[in-house]
Design an enzyme around this catalytic site. Structure first.
Site, PDB file in Angstrom:
ATOM      1  N   HIS A   1      -8.168  -4.877  -0.577  1.00  0.00           N
ATOM      2  CA  HIS A   1      -6.862  -4.263  -0.379  1.00  0.00           C
ATOM      3  C   HIS A   1      -6.122  -4.876   0.815  1.00  0.00           C
ATOM      4  O   HIS A   1      -4.905  -5.029   0.799  1.00  0.00           O
ATOM      5  CB  HIS A   1      -7.051  -2.752  -0.176  1.00  0.00           C
ATOM      6  CG  HIS A   1      -5.776  -1.995  -0.060  1.00  0.00           C
ATOM      7  ND1 HIS A   1      -4.840  -1.964  -1.071  1.00  0.00           N
ATOM      8  CD2 HIS A   1      -5.258  -1.256   0.951  1.00  0.00           C
ATOM      9  CE1 HIS A   1      -3.810  -1.219  -0.681  1.00  0.00           C
ATOM     10  NE2 HIS A   1      -4.034  -0.787   0.536  1.00  0.00           N
TER      11      HIS A   1
ATOM     12  N   ASP B   1      -8.585  -6.293  -4.947  1.00  0.00           N
ATOM     13  CA  ASP B   1      -8.206  -4.975  -4.419  1.00  0.00           C
ATOM     14  C   ASP B   1      -8.792  -3.891  -5.324  1.00  0.00           C
ATOM     15  O   ASP B   1      -8.416  -3.775  -6.484  1.00  0.00           O
ATOM     16  CB  ASP B   1      -6.669  -4.881  -4.397  1.00  0.00           C
ATOM     17  CG  ASP B   1      -6.161  -3.581  -3.777  1.00  0.00           C
ATOM     18  OD1 ASP B   1      -6.960  -2.655  -3.561  1.00  0.00           O
ATOM     19  OD2 ASP B   1      -4.950  -3.497  -3.512  1.00  0.00           O
TER      20      ASP B   1
ATOM     21  N   SER C   1       0.829  -1.190   0.000  1.00  0.00           N
ATOM     22  CA  SER C   1       0.000   0.000   0.000  1.00  0.00           C
ATOM     23  C   SER C   1       0.878   1.261   0.000  1.00  0.00           C
ATOM     24  O   SER C   1       1.766   1.368  -0.834  1.00  0.00           O
ATOM     25  CB  SER C   1      -0.943  -0.045   1.205  1.00  0.00           C
ATOM     26  OG  SER C   1      -1.953   0.911   1.067  1.00  0.00           O
TER      27      SER C   1
END
Lengths: 388, 203
Positions: free
Chosen positions: A355, A322, A156
């Site tokens: 995610h 995601d 991320s």
């Protein structure tokens, strides 16, 4: 319990102490001194070639593995991936992780005391970028006498830092591992961040960022976190985890209490977050993410041109469900690297976790990372032998 | 070196391909499997290689060998590769499984200076006899499937491929024929007697 690095402590080190050493931020402002909170595990080897830097995501900190206080309590945020015999094997590698600039877990951020005023920075804290975070990490590594990294890894926002590392300091990274990340946020992701920031700023307790010592903008920060959590899950994972089930009852109560399990989950996440995170840090760090755009900074708008300077082996990992940083954004990075004929590997892992998969869908991810690191170290060693 | 060659698992076509590739070149292997050919070429010929694969386990085996590998559907164009980016682009035993083999061959010769393709020859006499006598779609050790579950949707003969190249102005620079586990440069009536072939092409 699986093997772990044991009880660990966060260390603190101050960089950019004197005005002449201040860090030049991307905004143009010079800034210092900066205290950096970091943890390390494992040992640096004699050849000084086994250092791995882990970069954390939006709400992470330096505590990536092991436990604080006692075993079993307060595990690191990536405990299932970092430790003896794990994906990032602390028996083989010297692992470093530090809290980001602008954060609130030990590294200088808006809640830190400004030495010039003796008061918290609040809104006087400079706006920082992912590049600025990386500059601070570089200062830390200089102090730890790490000349070259075996790899820089992150998921991320951590993946954005890892990508920034391979561009800003190409000579220092043998490998870059970029997980569930992007080379720039889509307008959709910026939109979610903007709503989160709005929730904080419109909380009457925010008071232009000068709330320290008073009541914090807890409601605003909790809402920001709830929005965040929605984007970390997926439609499928919400179905699986909560469905339409009600919390503690079977019938509707026909009021506005938090009835559905998903409601109570979000509420719980929001409340928990307020206890450990600073609202101003949320503003600064999400803004840094929004500004991130490596094509703009390094390639005059072209990702391909930007990647020309990369010297690392690159591993890009995405997860099918995601939708915050969807696979197509990883694929953009991969395509740019392929156009430049860089050493790039790309795996799109099947997962329904959204995610969050980069923290949860660990089995394949761990296998891929550990093999990639092993192969990279082997390559360095054989190149070294050849050049001797 | 012998040990390295065993990596190619006695696949005659891979041995031929390896022998054609020049020291220090750049190689793209489409459908690279476990990355054995690229690993062999990297360590014996100092090439810079990259693999394309869709099977996860095979990709992980590539990663373990230090071979860069990317997921890509071979029925899609390679928008992410520049013209003439590679010296050699390899397509071994996959051409007959593609939806648009013609487009991929054109694409191979756009991104590579040379293309190397290997495929089973459907014109082999045993296959012809089989079809002629049994009246059913032939099966063999290289083509063990039934008509309904075969991945080989575009089978062709050696002759078909040669005609195709002629029509498209593709030069055939080298051909090796495979019979059993052996390969040879010359074969009488190859379209009848070669079980498979390896062909070096360029534009």
């Amino acid at each position: 319990m699986r093997k772990n690095v044991g009880i660990v402590k966060t260390h603190y080190l101050t960089v950019a102490e004197k005005p002449e050493d201040y860090i030049k931020l991307d905004s143009g402002r010079k800034f210092g001194p900066i205290t950096v909170a970091y943890e390390t595990y494992g040992k640096i080897n004699e050849k000084n070639n086994n250092a791995v830097l882990i970069c954390h995501a939006l709400s992470g900190d330096a505590h990536v593995a092991g436990y604080h206080g006692e075993i079993g309590k307060k595990p690191g945020w990536w405990e299932n991936a970092v430790g003896p015999g794990k994906a990032i094997d602390t028996d083989k590698y010297f692992v470093i992780c530090s809290n980001v600039l602008g954060g609130c877990s030990g590294t200088t951020g808006p809640s830190s005391i400004n030495p010039q005023t003796g008061k918290p920075y609040g809104s006087t804290f400079p706006v920082v970028t992912i590049g600025d975070m990386v500059k601070v990490q570089k200062r830390l590594l200089d102090r730890l006498k790490i000349k070259k990294l075996l790899a820089v890894i992150g998921g991320s926002m951590g993946g954005m830092q890892a990508l920034e590392w391979t561009l800003r300091y190409p000579e220092m990274c043998n490998a870059g591992i970029i997980i569930a990340a992007t080379s720039r946020l889509s307008p959709q992701s910026i939109a979610f961040n903007a709503v989160g920031r709005n929730a904080i700023i419109t909380d009457p307790r925010w008071k232009n960022g000068n709330y320290y010592g008073k009541k914090v903008p807890a409601d605003g920060l909790a809402i920001a976190r709830m929005i965040g959590h929605i984007t970390y899950l997926s439609d499928a994972s919400m179905h699986k985890k909560f469905g339409r089930r009600l919390q503690h009852k079977t019938k509707f109560s026909y009021d506005f209490s938090k009835e559905f399990q998903i409601e109570s989950y979000l509420d719980h996440q929001g409340t928990k977050f307020v206890e450990r995170f600073d609202a101003n840090s949320y503003l600064y760090v999400t803004k840094a993410m929004d500004y991130f755009d490596v094509a703009k900074v390094y390639g005059k708008g072209s990702l391909i041109k930007a990647f020309e300077r990369i010297k690392s082996r690159m591993l890009v990992i995405s997860f099918t469900s995601d939708w915050l940083f969807p696979p197509y954004q990883s694929k953009e990075i991969v395509n740019g690297l392929m156009k430049q004929q860089k050493d790039v590997t790309y795996i799109n892992i099947e997962s329904s976790y959204g995610h969050d998969a980069f923290l949860l869908e660990i089995e394949t991810e761990a296998k891929v990372i550990s093999k990639f690191l092993d192969a990279t170290l082997q390559k360095i060693e054989s190149n070294r032998e050849e050049s001797l | 070196m012998k040990k390295m060659l065993s990596l190619l698992k006695n696949r005659a076509d891979l041995e031929i391909i390896a022998s054609w590739i020049k020291e220090g070149s750049t190689v793209l292997d489409l459908g690279c499997g476990d990355g054995n050919l690229l690993y062999y070429l990297t360590h014996s010929k100092n090439i810079k290689g990259m693999g394309i694969e869709i099977d996860l386990e095979r990709m992980i085996n590539c990663i373990e060998k230090g071979i860069p590998v990317v997921e890509h559907d071979l029925n899609q164009k390679f928008d992410n590769i520049r013209d003439m980016a590679y010296d050699y682009v390899i397509l071994s035993q996959t051409i007959q499984e593609l939806q648009y083999p013609d487009l991929l061959i054109e694409e191979i010769l756009r991104i590579g200076k040379y293309g190397i393709v290997s495929f089973p020859n459907f014109g082999h006499f045993k296959i012809r006899v089989n079809l002629f006598l049994n009246g059913r779609m032939p099966k063999s050790s290289v083509l063990p499937y039934d008509w309904y579950n075969t991945p080989n949707i575009h089978l062709m003969t050696l002759k078909d491929f040669k005609v195709f190249c002629k029509e498209r102005n593709i030069k055939i620079l080298k051909t090796h024929y495979i019979t059993g586990n052996r390969y040879r440069k010359n074969l009488l009536f190859p379209n009848l007697f070669a079980e498979g072939c390896v062909i070096l092409i360029s534009k």
